[in-house]
Design an enzyme around this catalytic site. Structure first.
Site, PDB file in Angstrom:
ATOM      1  N   GLY A   1       0.813  -1.220   0.000  1.00 18.75           N
ATOM      2  CA  GLY A   1       0.000   0.000   0.000  1.00 18.75           C
ATOM      3  C   GLY A   1       0.838   1.257   0.000  1.00 18.75           C
ATOM      4  O   GLY A   1       0.718   2.122  -0.887  1.00 18.75           O
ATOM      5  N   ILE A   2       1.720   1.392   0.981  1.00 15.22           N
ATOM      6  CA  ILE A   2       2.613   2.549   1.038  1.00 15.22           C
ATOM      7  C   ILE A   2       3.729   2.392   0.019  1.00 15.22           C
ATOM      8  O   ILE A   2       4.139   3.362  -0.632  1.00 15.22           O
ATOM      9  CB  ILE A   2       3.179   2.723   2.461  1.00 15.22           C
ATOM     10  CG1 ILE A   2       2.056   3.141   3.422  1.00 15.22           C
ATOM     11  CG2 ILE A   2       4.303   3.745   2.485  1.00 15.22           C
ATOM     12  CD1 ILE A   2       2.488   3.244   4.880  1.00 15.22           C
TER      13      ILE A   2
ATOM     14  N   TYR B   1       7.362  -5.912  17.111  1.00 18.32           N
ATOM     15  CA  TYR B   1       7.332  -5.020  15.954  1.00 18.32           C
ATOM     16  C   TYR B   1       7.847  -3.630  16.333  1.00 18.32           C
ATOM     17  O   TYR B   1       8.672  -3.041  15.632  1.00 18.32           O
ATOM     18  CB  TYR B   1       5.906  -4.930  15.423  1.00 18.32           C
ATOM     19  CG  TYR B   1       5.702  -3.943  14.300  1.00 18.32           C
ATOM     20  CD1 TYR B   1       6.128  -4.222  13.011  1.00 18.32           C
ATOM     21  CD2 TYR B   1       5.062  -2.729  14.531  1.00 18.32           C
ATOM     22  CE1 TYR B   1       5.928  -3.316  11.982  1.00 18.32           C
ATOM     23  CE2 TYR B   1       4.851  -1.819  13.514  1.00 18.32           C
ATOM     24  CZ  TYR B   1       5.288  -2.113  12.234  1.00 18.32           C
ATOM     25  OH  TYR B   1       5.091  -1.209  11.216  1.00 18.32           O
TER      26      TYR B   1
END
Length: 220
Positions: A12-13, A129
């Site tokens: 997406g990015i 993360y």
């Protein structure tokens, strides 16, 4: 025309970054498992596995030196968080260190690392993360000292929750809560994140290195 590589450049990015850079660069995008999606961008696509200890060396052998490295790929924790942490930290640093010598030899280069707002504000269940993304900040600061004299800059872009198709996986009320607590009262777009990357990758950012730019609509 300068050559750029965008890891994870078909997400997406990543798609927004790859497309924006392609206006002025020869762009190579990497993929791990979605080759068709990467090739659909009409750009050169190369496979790269961030978790593979030999991945960085193999990618460099395939592409040769580049002028701009945008590291957007990530390994999401699925089971053993240690494996994901190792891939995201060790794999990312191995990638950057593989391409930096070519930039230093050329006397010019741009490294842009994609982090996350989670590295600063945290998120429930995202400790591994968040730790991996925060490591990128420390690496960027030190690498900036190492390669700055050669005209190479290293910077970090931190997207907040961004308006991509991945939002469909999140509870609607959680997304609405983020928007309600964001000064712009909306989520940033992938194109707005890409604009920050393009700036750091450009000659206009020649005096900026070891820095972080948060693109989250002012939430943090």
């Amino acid at each position: 025309m300068r050559k750029a590589i965008v890891t994870g450049g078909a997400g997406g990015i990543g798609t927004a970054i790859s497309t924006a850079l392609a206006a002025e660069h020869e762009v190579i995008v990497t993929y791990q498992g979605q080759r068709d999606r990467a090739e659909a961008l009409g750009l050169r696509a190369e496979r790269f596995d961030l978790a593979d200890p030999d991945g960085a060396a193999e990618l460099l052998a395939a592409t040769g030196p580049v002028d701009v490295l945008v590291h957007n790929a990530v390994v999401w924790p699925r089971g053993d968080w240690r494996e994901a942490l190792r891939a995201n930290v060790e794999g990312s640093l191995a990638l950057v260190k593989a391409y930096l010598p070519g930039m230093v030899a050329a006397g010019w280069g741009r490294v842009v690392l994609l982090s996350s707002g989670v590295a600063r504000s945290g998120m429930r269940g995202a400790d591994g993360y968040g730790a991996a993304k925060a490591a990128m900040h420390g690496a960027a600061r030190s690498l900036a000292w190492d390669v700055g004299p050669a005209g190479v800059t290293v910077n970090v872009v931190l997207p907040g929750l961004t308006a991509t198709p991945a939002l469909d996986r999140l509870p609607a009320d959680a997304v609405a809560d983020v928007i309600a607590h964001t000064p712009l009262r909306r989520l940033p777009t992938p194109e707005e994140v890409a604009a920050a990357v393009v700036f750091f990758a450009s000659p206009a950012a020649s005096g900026v290195t070891g820095q972080e730019l948060l693109v989250d609509g002012g939430r943090d």
